[in-house]
Design an enzyme around this catalytic site. Sequence first.
Site, mmCIF file in Angstrom:
data_model
loop_
_atom_site.group_PDB
_atom_site.id
_atom_site.type_symbol
_atom_site.label_atom_id
_atom_site.label_comp_id
_atom_site.label_asym_id
_atom_site.label_seq_id
_atom_site.Cartn_x
_atom_site.Cartn_y
_atom_site.Cartn_z
ATOM 1 N N ASN A 147 9.690 -5.152 3.775
ATOM 2 C CA ASN A 147 10.787 -3.580 3.459
ATOM 3 C C ASN A 147 10.491 -3.215 5.147
ATOM 4 O OD1 ASN A 147 7.911 -2.809 4.102
ATOM 5 N ND2 ASN A 147 8.284 -0.298 3.477
ATOM 6 N N LYS A 170 1.932 -14.358 9.148
ATOM 7 C CA LYS A 170 2.691 -14.891 8.059
ATOM 8 C C LYS A 170 3.627 -14.121 7.199
ATOM 9 C CE LYS A 170 3.007 -15.680 3.187
ATOM 10 N NZ LYS A 170 3.969 -15.196 3.040
ATOM 11 N N GLY A 223 1.060 -4.794 2.257
ATOM 12 C CA GLY A 223 1.738 -5.056 1.127
ATOM 13 C C GLY A 223 1.069 -4.505 0.075
ATOM 14 N N GLU A 245 -3.586 -1.780 5.075
ATOM 15 C CA GLU A 245 -1.804 -0.789 4.664
ATOM 16 C C GLU A 245 -0.901 -1.459 3.715
ATOM 17 O OE1 GLU A 245 -1.950 1.693 7.006
ATOM 18 O OE2 GLU A 245 -3.103 0.894 8.495
ATOM 19 N N CYS A 279 6.483 2.576 2.051
ATOM 20 C CA CYS A 279 5.059 2.703 1.645
ATOM 21 C C CYS A 279 5.269 4.367 1.877
ATOM 22 C CB CYS A 279 3.982 2.480 2.622
ATOM 23 S SG CYS A 279 4.272 2.367 3.935
ATOM 24 N N GLN A 326 13.702 -6.924 -8.032
ATOM 25 C CA GLN A 326 13.057 -5.765 -7.493
ATOM 26 C C GLN A 326 14.425 -4.216 -8.444
ATOM 27 O OE1 GLN A 326 10.289 -5.808 -5.785
ATOM 28 N NE2 GLN A 326 10.480 -2.945 -5.419
ATOM 29 N N GLU A 380 4.383 3.260 -7.924
ATOM 30 C CA GLU A 380 4.996 3.322 -7.058
ATOM 31 C C GLU A 380 5.975 1.995 -7.633
ATOM 32 O OE1 GLU A 380 3.050 -0.084 -3.423
ATOM 33 O OE2 GLU A 380 4.417 1.970 -2.434
ATOM 34 N N GLU A 458 -3.363 1.646 11.454
ATOM 35 C CA GLU A 458 -2.395 1.044 12.333
ATOM 36 C C GLU A 458 -2.600 2.207 13.922
ATOM 37 O OE1 GLU A 458 -0.071 -0.953 10.322
ATOM 38 O OE2 GLU A 458 -0.875 -2.740 11.740
HETATM 39 P P1 NAD Z 1 2.924 -8.319 -1.280
HETATM 40 O O1 NAD Z 1 1.494 -7.754 -1.377
HETATM 41 O O2 NAD Z 1 4.059 -8.597 -2.576
HETATM 42 O O3 NAD Z 1 3.249 -9.448 0.289
HETATM 43 C C1 NAD Z 1 2.440 -8.861 0.998
HETATM 44 C C2 NAD Z 1 2.450 -9.792 1.557
HETATM 45 O O4 NAD Z 1 1.350 -10.545 1.840
HETATM 46 C C3 NAD Z 1 3.710 -11.144 2.033
HETATM 47 O O5 NAD Z 1 3.324 -11.506 3.122
HETATM 48 C C4 NAD Z 1 3.195 -11.932 0.433
HETATM 49 O O6 NAD Z 1 3.834 -13.129 0.715
HETATM 50 C C5 NAD Z 1 1.375 -11.917 1.125
HETATM 51 N N1 NAD Z 1 1.005 -12.363 -0.084
HETATM 52 C C6 NAD Z 1 1.069 -12.394 -1.306
HETATM 53 N N2 NAD Z 1 -0.069 -12.686 -2.226
HETATM 54 C C7 NAD Z 1 -0.567 -13.121 -0.858
HETATM 55 C C8 NAD Z 1 -2.385 -13.911 -0.976
HETATM 56 N N3 NAD Z 1 -2.584 -13.957 -2.322
HETATM 57 N N4 NAD Z 1 -2.364 -14.594 0.355
HETATM 58 C C9 NAD Z 1 -2.607 -13.522 1.436
HETATM 59 N N5 NAD Z 1 -0.625 -13.205 1.477
HETATM 60 C C10 NAD Z 1 -0.570 -13.154 -0.057
HETATM 61 O O7 NAD Z 1 3.812 -6.542 -1.176
HETATM 62 P P2 NAD Z 1 5.219 -6.658 -0.891
HETATM 63 O O8 NAD Z 1 6.378 -6.511 -1.839
HETATM 64 O O9 NAD Z 1 5.635 -7.778 0.420
HETATM 65 O O10 NAD Z 1 5.294 -5.080 0.019
HETATM 66 C C11 NAD Z 1 5.562 -4.267 -0.829
HETATM 67 C C12 NAD Z 1 4.122 -3.266 -0.191
HETATM 68 O O11 NAD Z 1 3.546 -3.296 0.611
HETATM 69 C C13 NAD Z 1 4.513 -1.472 -1.149
HETATM 70 O O12 NAD Z 1 3.623 -2.181 -2.286
HETATM 71 C C14 NAD Z 1 4.158 -1.111 0.198
HETATM 72 O O13 NAD Z 1 4.234 0.098 -0.217
HETATM 73 C C15 NAD Z 1 3.069 -1.474 0.957
HETATM 74 N N6 NAD Z 1 3.588 -1.165 2.858
HETATM 75 C C16 NAD Z 1 2.650 -0.770 2.885
HETATM 76 C C17 NAD Z 1 2.910 -0.311 3.843
HETATM 77 C C18 NAD Z 1 1.280 0.680 4.335
HETATM 78 O O14 NAD Z 1 1.411 0.719 6.085
HETATM 79 N N7 NAD Z 1 0.777 1.304 4.142
HETATM 80 C C19 NAD Z 1 3.566 -0.750 4.836
HETATM 81 C C20 NAD Z 1 4.757 -1.231 4.299
HETATM 82 C C21 NAD Z 1 4.790 -1.620 2.790
#
Ligand code: NAD
Length: 491
Positions: A147, A170, A223, A245, A279, A326, A380, A458
Amino acid sequence: MKMYIDGQWVGSSSGREFAAVNPATGEEFETVPMGGEEDVKAAVDAADAARKSWRDLPASQRADYVLRAGLLIREQLDAIAKVDVQNVGKPIREARREVGAAATAAIYFSGMARRMYSNVVDSEQPKKFTMVVRRPVGLVGVITPWNDPASLGMWGLAPALVTGNTVVFKPSSNSAVISAELVKVFEKVGLPKGVLNMVTGGGGEVGEALIRNRRVDMTVFTGESATGRHIAEVNAPLFRRQVMELGGKNALIVAKDAELEVAARAALYAAFSSAGQKCTAASRIIVEEEVADKFSRIFADLASKLVVGSGMREDVDVGPVISWSQKEKALNYIEAGEREGAVVLAGGGAYEDEERSKGFFVKPTVFGSAHNDMKIARDEIFGPVTAIIPVDGIDEAIEVANDTRYGLSSAIYTKDIKNVFKAIDGIDAGLTFVNQGTVGPEVGAPFGGVKDSGFGMELGEEALEHFTKKKTVFIDYSYGDRPWYFGLPKG
Ligand code: NAD
C-alpha cells in the site's frame, strides 16, 4: 524486471515469472521473477557473506550510502512516483508525497549514524569502568505490503543499513516493480554487493523461506495481522527479534464543538487517500449524536465530489484499489453494510463507465447510522469504505473507539481541552492525532500500534533500539584482588 542478489540483477532460479498489473487498467505492464527457496538461500548467503565488512565500516560511512540514496530519490522523484502510480494505482500527487517520504526517511536515518549513543554506567566498584556498546543485530529480513511500498520499504531498509545490518528485502508481489526502484537507487550510489538483496515472489514461498531461514536474525514485517501472527509464531521459538506493523480499524472522533467542515475535510483524506488502503485509514468516524446528521451531510457531499480515476491524471483524488480481489472484497463489505442496516450516504458500488470498469475502481463509500458491532465497523476493509457511527458524548466515543481488536491510529476533532486529554489518556492506540486525520506520521516520531496492530515502533529514535543489540562491558582497571575472591594463598 529482475531480483537483486549479491549485487546482480537475476531471474528466479526456476525461471518462473508473474505479471505486474496496472490497477487502473487491469493491463499487464511488466514481468516479475517468481522466486523460491533457492533464491532466498542465495540472497541470505550473500547477506551473510557481507555482514562482517559492512559492520566493520564506520557508521558514518554506511550512512553516506543511505544519504546519497535519499538525495537520489529526491532527484528522480517524479519518475519514481510514476512507477508507483503504474504499479499500485496511487494518484500522482499522493505518489509524489509517498516517494518523497521514502527520501526523507533515508535522509533522517543517515543522521542516526551520528546519534548512535549508548550508556556509561557508574560502576559499583572502585577502579572499574562499565559501559554499554551497540552492535548491529545482523541479517534482517524486511517484508513489506503494497500500500505504501516506497516509504514503508525505506522505513525498514534505511535504519537497518545505517546501524550495520545486511538485508534481504521481500516486497509484496503487488508492488515488486516500485520496490525495485529503491534497490536501484542503492545500487546507483555504490552500496557494496550483498549488503542489500531483494527476492520477489509469493508470501507462502519467498516470505516463508525467509522467515524459516535460521541465519536471519530479525524480521521487520508490515502487513496483515493474520500474517504477522503467523510470522511471530515462527520467530518465537528462535527468540528472533521482530518488529510487527499490522492492520488497523482506526477511529476518528468528531466532538459536537468541532468545526464540522474542517473535520469533514480531514476525515475525507484520512478515509479515502490511497483509496482507503492505509493501515491508518479512518474507517470509523465516531460523531456526537447532536451533530451526526449535519456532519454526515457535509462529509457525504464532499465524498461524492471526489475525482476518481487513473492516478496518472493530476486532478484525480482517489485511484483504484490494488487488485480485482481487493475490489471484490470492498464490494462485499458494501453489501454487508447495507444488509446490516447502515445507510449508504455516498458511493456504494463499482463504476459502470468504459474507463473505470476496466480497472479496479470502487466508489468512495460513506455509510451513515452505523453501529460498532456491524461487520463494516469491525473488520479492516482496506478499501474506500468508511462508516459514521453516532454516539452519546465523548466518553462513549472513546469506549467505541477502543471496542476493536486493533489499536493503530486514532484522532479527535474538538476545541475543548478536556476532550483532547480524555482522548490522549483514554484511547488505546499507538497514535492519537488531535485536530488532524488519522493519517500522516512523521519520520522523527515513533510509529506503531498495540493489540492486533502489532508491537515495536518504527521511525524516530526507536529504530536504534530495534536495529542494534546492546552489550555491557565491564573493565576492571584495578587489576587486583577483589574482597570476595576465594581466600587462597598467593604465589
Ligand atoms: P499481507 O500480510 O498479505 O502481506 C504482507 C507481506 O507479507 C507481503 O510481502 C507478503 O507476500 C508477505 N507474506 C505473506 N505470507 C507470508 C508468510 N507466510 N511468510 C512471510 N511473508 C509472508 O498484507 P498486504 O495485504 O500486502 O498489506 C495490507 C496489510 O498491511 C493491511 O492489513 C494493512 O493494515 C497492513 N499495513 C500495516 C502498516 C503498519 O505500519 N502498521 C502499514 C501498511 C500496511
